[in-house]
Design a protein around this motif. Structure first.
Motif, short mmCIF file in Angstrom:
data_model
loop_
_atom_site.label_atom_id
_atom_site.label_comp_id
_atom_site.label_asym_id
_atom_site.label_seq_id
_atom_site.Cartn_x
_atom_site.Cartn_y
_atom_site.Cartn_z
N TYR A 398 -15.99 5.91 -7.12
CA TYR A 398 -16.11 7.13 -7.76
C TYR A 398 -14.80 7.74 -8.44
O TYR A 398 -14.84 8.47 -9.32
N LYS A 401 -10.03 4.08 -11.90
CA LYS A 401 -10.56 3.92 -13.27
C LYS A 401 -9.94 2.24 -13.48
O LYS A 401 -8.89 1.94 -12.83
N ASP B 313 -13.78 12.78 -9.90
CA ASP B 313 -12.61 13.20 -10.69
C ASP B 313 -12.72 14.18 -11.61
O ASP B 313 -13.78 14.70 -11.81
N ASP B 315 -12.27 13.76 -15.16
CA ASP B 315 -11.95 12.96 -16.16
C ASP B 315 -12.96 13.54 -17.33
O ASP B 315 -14.24 13.17 -17.20
N GLU B 318 -14.60 10.63 -19.47
CA GLU B 318 -16.09 10.02 -18.99
C GLU B 318 -17.20 10.95 -19.26
O GLU B 318 -18.34 10.53 -19.28
N GLU B 319 -16.84 12.46 -18.75
CA GLU B 319 -17.90 13.44 -18.75
C GLU B 319 -18.40 13.40 -20.21
O GLU B 319 -19.80 13.80 -20.40
N SER B 402 -9.41 8.41 -20.86
CA SER B 402 -8.44 9.62 -20.68
C SER B 402 -7.04 8.98 -20.64
O SER B 402 -5.95 9.80 -20.55
#
Lengths: 666, 666
Positions: A398, A401, B313, B315, B318-319, B402
């Motif tokens: 989760y 990276k 996280d 980020d 990613e989102e 990121s």
């Protein structure tokens, strides 16, 4: 005290073995290509010394990740076209671009970029399906990664093969060349059931079983495939594939988004493994694969990035994370696919999916040293709690990276240290990629517009396009007496399967550049016995320029041909395609579908309407996906022509449009 | 030639302005806190010079990203507990841990870690909802980020407030302190409709409107919320919230996963904005928000990471990517939510969602210089095609990571250069985080087991748990004549709403450590007029230790109390909870639900069964979420006691268990 090649000391060793052993302040000893010891630092330093000692404090030591499905040279098509409908994307952009650009050089460069990106994201082994696979194998072996590399076989012409027979022959040669390589497992990759014939799949299975290599295939990626399979064959995709015998080989099936419980049972019983590719499935709107159910049904499921043209990267950390969170929503259960399971699918279970479970996928004595060292002391992984024994998996899945991967070792050799790639010259590669993109930018617009792209794209945009058989065998003869056809039909070797009578009204849309191909709008009026119109159907056919050659005096056409229902008025298409020239042609056609010496052919008896001549023609035709089948059928046509007493000098080599085009401009 | 503070020269400037201007080889000029020019390099260097010139060749220059929803100090709960059911996660882990650990120090440290991570992922502004929000504001301002920071208000006690009135008072003070800060917008954050009362929401709206600050709230995150709202209020969540008046304030609603078209219309008409949080929604199995429909219905939708405890996280790359690909599958349409739209939602539209559209979210003259410079010349972004004008958005959304963010500027000040954070001491911070995790690791197990956690977790695990009102006001008196109650009931100020008669059989499960609380299994036999059992109901109640104080001689209890249906046999619970002590108590209860001076109370007339004494008690009780309401009700009870002529010295301060526990061990 034994001396080994390399010692990794300290850090959290996550073995992913059957017991899921985790060693805090652990260590791994590597000698030659293999892991010789895994345990606590204390235990290992008491038993081993090494020239190379790597301090791994504050890091995770993990098995190298397994990318269970990709098309690695497609790095070179990354971002070329996104956010498009699948058919528009595939038929309008990717396939035409591939036909034009995919060469051995393309595959070499694309593989280098892809391998570089995969190593950086912690991948040590991958399953690939593409063209010129021997080049991909050569490049992968040079770089030092492990690969199960499948040569693509399609029923239609591909960038490296004129026919599936050519592709099969290439594959056989490729397997013989690579089958004993320590890093490369060659494989047979029929693209998908919908782009195969049953006979083609049977031959793929035979080839794979002969050499005991895996088969890679896309299965049930889109809902449409299941619908079409049922319409066409009366059964779902998996049973149809099984009926071809393909599942007798060891098969890795990618996607499996729309399989049901019965399909899972079939796959399980045949030891078929699965690659789950969540990013690609979401991005192309394919759906959400039933991964929880697959696991419940004991299937071996790996995780794949799919090709970079549909992802658009090769990042297994993203993919593991998405697999874990997407499964929760699919199951409506946040406990579904916990972090440890996601990591398992990307390591030991992923290796099993690639039929490499004995050699890689976990940190165990005797397996090859395929492993990664990952920075755990990062901001985005702070703080780290240890109270929960599964916390380490949660941190990896989760929060970690791909850019946290520090070192990568495959087969006991370092591929990356401190994020520096050791077997790839990255600046040179980036420059090569830049030059390639410049070339494509300059060419692709011109190509996509001037070439068939533009017209085909327009056709695809109106929907329902299907590709038809690549090979057409035909003869055409000008006749004066229509009764001549009876001579053939009455032969004892002919069985009439169906007889129909049409009036056909064709409108051809032609373009200035012949390489743009042509579109035909055809209204088929089916006539009843009294000569009245019983049924009307309209459809569009897009044809790229022919590649002809003759066999025993019959004409063999090899061409890309796409058909689509024409559910709008002719006027619409007239404006839509903006053709330079529009030609109308109409004819009366009597058509027989026959078996001649147990092979299907069509006999057309055509009388032109609205021309001065009212000329008549006899055609004998057949279509097929198989080149050898086409040649076989050309022989059959030759024999029928003998029965009719027609000599090659009577043949008409032009099609109707060519015969009548002059002076009939609309 | 004008001299400015900073010039960014070269690279691809993606303005995200209304025209979506993109400048290849572009430039941005910054002076003071603001952007003074955006254009091509050629244009800008002709007009400006600067002391600081940053070469941005091979980079993207973008607006700083806007994180539309987070709980930033929850970095300190990252990975504490994952892959759990939402109720187990929230009530069993997060909330107890928060009650124990969340302090001003916790919020300061957690905010630092969160801001560091957000800056590294290219975020310059965020919307937060947490406790001790003034501390978060102070920390954020010191670091130099822009924040819309909402103080959480709950109807039950929270880590920083004993009651919602306390939270409202704290919020008012916080707003007054911070409302004129250039970086911080204080906000009012009622947690969610299901954790609010209507009156509480009304007061939140009044407070927000008085100071013209935003309201942040979670809306319709889980399907259960819609079902419960309909059961309880006969309407969906959004209409119920509207009926409280909350939507008269400027509201940013997080999640909105289960809203329908009518709800979208309501939100649009009230200028309510939305934060879409795809990772959190997937990970907690909340569902997939109808983002396409929201955009079609003209809603302003930003993208949020949610808190790091549910993501894990912060980020935004990613989102954004997940938002773009998930929407395609949700819509069954790969053209849905194209890359440019995803970037828009994370920049200009995200700023609008935070009611900051005038000051940030795009690279435009006059807006604050909130911007990021991102490495575009990476392996995972190679090659880059330019033929498609949307290709740059595709590269940013589908391929960029990121970790490619190189420089970050907020309000004209550099927060990061070459990935070095300039306003945060990262090594020190990592060490602080490590020490914190060690402390929690040592404490949390002991705490979660010894404290209420373990028992409550067990209760939650059997399902259906609800939290009840926090405040209970009550008096209990031992009586001999049951008719005394009539004296009260016949007063003209009393209106009897309902009268019931029960036999209640209670089984208490008690634990060695009193701080573990207790569980009560109660069988309620409802009696009919003839004294026969008409209806049986069983339920469980978990109660944490009381915090008592008296008001005007009535007892005010403030405690955590959870109820759940008991749908299994008593024997099951007896084994399940493994209590140290089991106590049985039974009584005959006559119960009146009354209005006294227009306020609801319960009167219980209890006669103990199976005890030697057959003692009788009179209870007057009321429950509420509101502390001021509790105080008000204590006054009412006092007045009723006067009517009855009962003096404080007659009060019984023990509960039944305390009175009868001795010697009744089961």
């Amino acid at each position: 005290m034994e001396t080994v090649k390399t010692l990794l000391l300290g850090g959290t060793v996550v073995t992913m073995n059957e017991q899921f052993d985790v060693f805090e302040d652990g260590a791994v000893a590597i000698n030659g290509h293999q892991i010789v010891a895994v345990g606590t630092r204390q235990d290992i330093v008491a038993r081993y010394e090494a020239d190379e000692v790597i301090e791994c404090d504050g890091k995770f030591i993990l098995p190298g990740l397994i990318n269970a499905h990709t098309h690695v040279p497609m790095t070179l098509l990354r971002g070329l076209a996104d956010d498009l409908r699948l058919d528009v994307w595939l038929m309008g952009y990717v396939m035409p671009t591939e036909r034009e650009f995919v060469s051995e050089e393309f595959c070499r460069l694309g593989t280098k970029i892809g391998c570089a990106e995969m190593i950086r994201s912690g991948i040590t082994a991958f399953a690939d399906m593409y063209y010129h696979e021997a080049i991909i194998a050569e490049t992968t072996a040079q770089i030092g990664m492990r690969g199960v590399l499948g040569q693509t076989i399609l029923r239609f012409p591909s960038p490296d093969s004129e026919s599936y027979e050519h592709a099969l022959a290439y594959t056989r040669k490729y397997i013989e060349e690579w089958r004993n390589h320590p890093l490369i497992t060659p494989a047979v990759a029929p693209h998908a059931p919908y782009s195969s014939t049953k006979d083609m799949l049977k031959q793929c299975a035979q080839l794979a079983m002969q050499y005991d290599v895996p088969v890679l295939i896309h299965i049930s990626e889109m809902k449409q495939e299941e619908d079409d399979s049922f319409d066409q064959y009366g059964m779902r995709v998996v049973p149809w594939v099984k009926s071809s015998g393909l599942l007798n080989a060891k098969v890795l099936a990618a996607h499996c988004v729309h399989i049901n419980k019965g399909d899972m049972q079939t796959l399980y019983e045949s030891d078929t493994t699965v690659s789950h590719n969540p990013t690609s499935n979401l991005k192309l709107a394919s759906g959400i694969a039933p991964v929880n159910e697959m696991l419940e049904n004991k299937l071996t499921v790996g995780i794949g990035t799919d090709g970079p043209a549909s992802n658009n990267d090769l990042d297994m950390f993203e993919e593991m994370r998405l697999a874990a969170i997407l499964a929760k929503t699919a199951a409506n259960d946040p406990t579904a696919l916990p972090a440890r399971q996601a990591l398992l699918m990307a390591t030991r279970m992923g290796a099993q999916a690639l039929f490499l479970g004995d050699v890689t996928g976990s940190l165990e004595v005797g397996k090859y040293a395929d492993l990664i060292v990952v920075d755990a002391d990062t901001l985005h992984n702070s703080p780290k709690f240890k109270r929960n024994t599964d916390a380490v998996y949660s941190q990896i899945i989760y929060s970690t990276k791909s850019t946290d991967v520090a070192h990568v070792m495959c087969h006991g050799e370092w591929l990356m240290k401190n994020r520096d790639l050791l077997t790839i010259d990255v600046p040179h590669l980036l420059e090569e990629a830049r030059l390639y993109a410049e070339k494509v930018d300059a060419l692709v617009d011109a190509f996509l517009i001037a070439h068939e792209g533009d017209v085909l794209k327009k056709l695809i945009a109106v929907g329902g396009v299907e590709r038809t058989e690549s090979f057409e065998v035909q003869v055409k003869v000008r006749i004066t007496d229509p009764e001549i056809v009876q001579k053939l039909l009455k032969t004892y070797e002919v069985e009439i399967l169906r007889e129909t009578h049409y009036h056909q009204y064709d409108t051809f849309f032609l373009f200035d550049a012949p390489e743009m191909g042509r579109v035909r709008y055809r209204e088929d009026d089916k006539m009843d016995e009294k000569g009245n119109v019983a049924e009307v159907r309209a459809r569009l056919t897009y044809t790229s320029p022919n590649k002809e050659r003759s066999f025993n005096s019959a004409i063999l056409l090899s061409r890309s041909r796409f058909i689509a229902p024409a559910d709008r008025p002719l006027r619409f298409y007239r404006e839509y395609f903006q053709a330079a020239t529009v030609v109308n042609l109409s004819k009366d056609r009597r058509r027989w579908r026959i078996l001649y010496q147990d092979v299907v052919y069509f006999i057309n008896l055509d009388r032109m309407l609205d021309t001065d001549s009212n000329e008549m023609f006899l055609e004998i035709k057949s279509r097929t996906w198989s080149l050898s089948d086409a040649e076989h059928k050309a022989d059959g046509i030759q024999r029928m022509l003998s029965v009719l007493g027609i000599a090659p000098e009577d043949f008409v080599y032009k099609d109707y449009l060519e015969i009548y085009q002059e002076g009939v401009v609309g």
